[in-house]
Write a protein that holds these residues in place. Structure first.
Motif, PDB file in Angstrom:
ATOM      1  N   GLU A  41       0.811  -1.217   0.000  1.00 26.50           N
ATOM      2  CA  GLU A  41       0.000   0.000   0.000  1.00 26.50           C
ATOM      3  C   GLU A  41       0.843   1.265   0.000  1.00 26.50           C
ATOM      4  O   GLU A  41       0.349   2.324  -0.362  1.00 26.50           O
ATOM      5  CB  GLU A  41      -0.950   0.011   1.199  1.00 26.50           C
ATOM      6  CG  GLU A  41      -0.267   0.176   2.535  1.00 26.50           C
ATOM      7  CD  GLU A  41      -1.245   0.313   3.688  1.00 26.50           C
ATOM      8  OE1 GLU A  41      -2.398   0.702   3.459  1.00 26.50           O
ATOM      9  OE2 GLU A  41      -0.843   0.027   4.815  1.00 26.50           O
ATOM     10  N   ASP A  42       2.105   1.199   0.408  1.00 26.83           N
ATOM     11  CA  ASP A  42       2.927   2.402   0.524  1.00 26.83           C
ATOM     12  C   ASP A  42       4.112   2.398  -0.435  1.00 26.83           C
ATOM     13  O   ASP A  42       4.689   1.354  -0.727  1.00 26.83           O
ATOM     14  CB  ASP A  42       3.479   2.555   1.945  1.00 26.83           C
ATOM     15  CG  ASP A  42       2.399   2.819   2.965  1.00 26.83           C
ATOM     16  OD1 ASP A  42       1.319   3.306   2.578  1.00 26.83           O
ATOM     17  OD2 ASP A  42       2.629   2.528   4.152  1.00 26.83           O
ATOM     18  N   ARG A  70     -11.130  -3.467  -0.128  1.00 30.84           N
ATOM     19  CA  ARG A  70     -10.144  -2.838   0.746  1.00 30.84           C
ATOM     20  C   ARG A  70      -8.849  -2.496  -0.003  1.00 30.84           C
ATOM     21  O   ARG A  70      -8.113  -1.603   0.387  1.00 30.84           O
ATOM     22  CB  ARG A  70      -9.850  -3.776   1.917  1.00 30.84           C
ATOM     23  CG  ARG A  70      -8.972  -3.181   2.959  1.00 30.84           C
ATOM     24  CD  ARG A  70      -8.769  -4.167   4.094  1.00 30.84           C
ATOM     25  NE  ARG A  70      -7.953  -3.770   5.180  1.00 30.84           N
ATOM     26  CZ  ARG A  70      -6.829  -3.094   5.154  1.00 30.84           C
ATOM     27  NH1 ARG A  70      -6.359  -2.657   4.031  1.00 30.84           N
ATOM     28  NH2 ARG A  70      -6.145  -2.816   6.235  1.00 30.84           N
ATOM     29  N   TRP A  71      -8.572  -3.222  -1.088  1.00 33.27           N
ATOM     30  CA  TRP A  71      -7.336  -3.012  -1.860  1.00 33.27           C
ATOM     31  C   TRP A  71      -7.565  -2.244  -3.156  1.00 33.27           C
ATOM     32  O   TRP A  71      -6.601  -1.840  -3.809  1.00 33.27           O
ATOM     33  CB  TRP A  71      -6.677  -4.351  -2.160  1.00 33.27           C
ATOM     34  CG  TRP A  71      -5.975  -4.859  -0.960  1.00 33.27           C
ATOM     35  CD1 TRP A  71      -6.442  -5.777  -0.066  1.00 33.27           C
ATOM     36  CD2 TRP A  71      -4.714  -4.434  -0.472  1.00 33.27           C
ATOM     37  NE1 TRP A  71      -5.523  -5.945   0.938  1.00 33.27           N
ATOM     38  CE2 TRP A  71      -4.452  -5.137   0.709  1.00 33.27           C
ATOM     39  CE3 TRP A  71      -3.772  -3.515  -0.927  1.00 33.27           C
ATOM     40  CZ2 TRP A  71      -3.291  -4.956   1.447  1.00 33.27           C
ATOM     41  CZ3 TRP A  71      -2.610  -3.332  -0.203  1.00 33.27           C
ATOM     42  CH2 TRP A  71      -2.376  -4.054   0.967  1.00 33.27           C
ATOM     43  N   ASN A  72      -8.789  -2.048  -3.538  1.00 30.70           N
ATOM     44  CA  ASN A  72      -9.059  -1.369  -4.803  1.00 30.70           C
ATOM     45  C   ASN A  72      -8.447   0.034  -4.812  1.00 30.70           C
ATOM     46  O   ASN A  72      -8.701   0.850  -3.941  1.00 30.70           O
ATOM     47  CB  ASN A  72     -10.566  -1.280  -5.039  1.00 30.70           C
ATOM     48  CG  ASN A  72     -10.886  -0.805  -6.425  1.00 30.70           C
ATOM     49  OD1 ASN A  72     -10.233  -1.191  -7.391  1.00 30.70           O
ATOM     50  ND2 ASN A  72     -11.887   0.049  -6.545  1.00 30.70           N
ATOM     51  N   ASN A  73      -7.590   0.268  -5.793  1.00 31.02           N
ATOM     52  CA  ASN A  73      -6.918   1.561  -5.976  1.00 31.02           C
ATOM     53  C   ASN A  73      -6.100   1.987  -4.756  1.00 31.02           C
ATOM     54  O   ASN A  73      -6.070   3.161  -4.400  1.00 31.02           O
ATOM     55  CB  ASN A  73      -7.937   2.648  -6.340  1.00 31.02           C
ATOM     56  CG  ASN A  73      -8.613   2.371  -7.654  1.00 31.02           C
ATOM     57  OD1 ASN A  73      -8.020   1.782  -8.552  1.00 31.02           O
ATOM     58  ND2 ASN A  73      -9.859   2.758  -7.779  1.00 31.02           N
ATOM     59  N   ARG A  74      -5.404   1.027  -4.122  1.00 26.59           N
ATOM     60  CA  ARG A  74      -4.555   1.344  -2.964  1.00 26.59           C
ATOM     61  C   ARG A  74      -3.112   0.889  -3.133  1.00 26.59           C
ATOM     62  O   ARG A  74      -2.290   1.147  -2.273  1.00 26.59           O
ATOM     63  CB  ARG A  74      -5.107   0.662  -1.705  1.00 26.59           C
ATOM     64  CG  ARG A  74      -6.308   1.368  -1.148  1.00 26.59           C
ATOM     65  CD  ARG A  74      -6.647   0.927   0.242  1.00 26.59           C
ATOM     66  NE  ARG A  74      -5.540   1.031   1.154  1.00 26.59           N
ATOM     67  CZ  ARG A  74      -5.365   0.201   2.183  1.00 26.59           C
ATOM     68  NH1 ARG A  74      -6.209  -0.770   2.404  1.00 26.59           N
ATOM     69  NH2 ARG A  74      -4.345   0.354   2.987  1.00 26.59           N
ATOM     70  N   SER A  76       0.654   0.849  -4.222  1.00 24.87           N
ATOM     71  CA  SER A  76       1.614   1.884  -4.610  1.00 24.87           C
ATOM     72  C   SER A  76       2.987   1.351  -4.964  1.00 24.87           C
ATOM     73  O   SER A  76       3.812   2.071  -5.525  1.00 24.87           O
ATOM     74  CB  SER A  76       1.759   2.908  -3.474  1.00 24.87           C
ATOM     75  OG  SER A  76       0.554   3.588  -3.277  1.00 24.87           O
ATOM     76  N   ASN A 121       0.033   4.427  -9.796  1.00 24.71           N
ATOM     77  CA  ASN A 121      -0.077   4.576  -8.348  1.00 24.71           C
ATOM     78  C   ASN A 121      -1.549   4.593  -7.926  1.00 24.71           C
ATOM     79  O   ASN A 121      -2.342   5.368  -8.441  1.00 24.71           O
ATOM     80  CB  ASN A 121       0.601   5.870  -7.888  1.00 24.71           C
ATOM     81  CG  ASN A 121       0.658   5.976  -6.392  1.00 24.71           C
ATOM     82  OD1 ASN A 121       1.078   5.043  -5.712  1.00 24.71           O
ATOM     83  ND2 ASN A 121       0.235   7.112  -5.866  1.00 24.71           N
ATOM     84  N   ASN A 122      -1.912   3.725  -7.011  1.00 20.03           N
ATOM     85  CA  ASN A 122      -3.295   3.629  -6.504  1.00 20.03           C
ATOM     86  C   ASN A 122      -4.313   3.465  -7.631  1.00 20.03           C
ATOM     87  O   ASN A 122      -5.379   4.074  -7.597  1.00 20.03           O
ATOM     88  CB  ASN A 122      -3.643   4.861  -5.659  1.00 20.03           C
ATOM     89  CG  ASN A 122      -2.801   4.953  -4.419  1.00 20.03           C
ATOM     90  OD1 ASN A 122      -2.400   3.948  -3.839  1.00 20.03           O
ATOM     91  ND2 ASN A 122      -2.503   6.168  -4.000  1.00 20.03           N
ATOM     92  N   SER A 125      -7.152  -2.401 -10.063  1.00 20.61           N
ATOM     93  CA  SER A 125      -8.479  -2.893  -9.666  1.00 20.61           C
ATOM     94  C   SER A 125      -8.701  -4.358  -9.999  1.00 20.61           C
ATOM     95  O   SER A 125      -9.718  -4.925  -9.612  1.00 20.61           O
ATOM     96  CB  SER A 125      -9.564  -2.052 -10.343  1.00 20.61           C
ATOM     97  OG  SER A 125      -9.506  -0.716  -9.904  1.00 20.61           O
TER      98      SER A 125
END
Length: 131
Positions: A41-42, A70-74, A76, A121-122, A125
């Motif tokens: 995620e980071d 919870r992970w959609n478009n997160r 990085s 990034n983010n 999907s």
């Protein structure tokens, strides 16, 4: 002597470039099962601080047309295991832009272009991972 010290500092800096991201040939889960790709995620401007936060493991053969909400478009940053390929889509149901990542470390998806002006990034999907 100064040149030698400077050279040693450069070499040690390069070795630590991806310090937080796991090496592609070491991707296994807690039970020791091979992981096809690990998505984080980071990310960070400083590569050694990327691949942080929570992560989502993709196993060989995983075909996920709709990523968990919870992970959609997160996502990085990511690491793809040796001899594997991770294909991602920008929209659910494998629609939108598509990109393949081969074995290696991608510490900042912000640096991976998508279309004329976008980046990854983010923006993941859906995914499919094979080894």
């Amino acid at each position: 002597m100064r040149l030698l010290i400077a050279l040693l500092i450069c070499v040690s800096s390069i070795q630590g470039l991806y310090a937080q991201c796991p090496e592609p040939n070491t991707l296994v889960d807690a039970s020791g099962a091979k992981v096809c790709a690990r998505m984080f995620e980071d990310s960070n401007y400083y590569y050694e601080q990327s691949c942080g936060g929570e992560y989502l493991d993709a196993y060989p053969g995983d075909d996920v047309p709709i990523i968990p909400w919870r992970w959609n478009n997160r996502i990085s940053s990511l690491v793809v295991s040796r001899s594997c390929t991770l294909t991602v889509w920008s929209l659910a149901r494998k629609e939108g832009s598509k990109r393949k990542f081969t074995a290696g470390i991608q510490p900042r998806l912000r640096d991976v272009g998508q279309g004329l002006f976008g980046n990854w990034n983010n923006d993941i999907s859906a995914y499919y991972c094979v080894c």
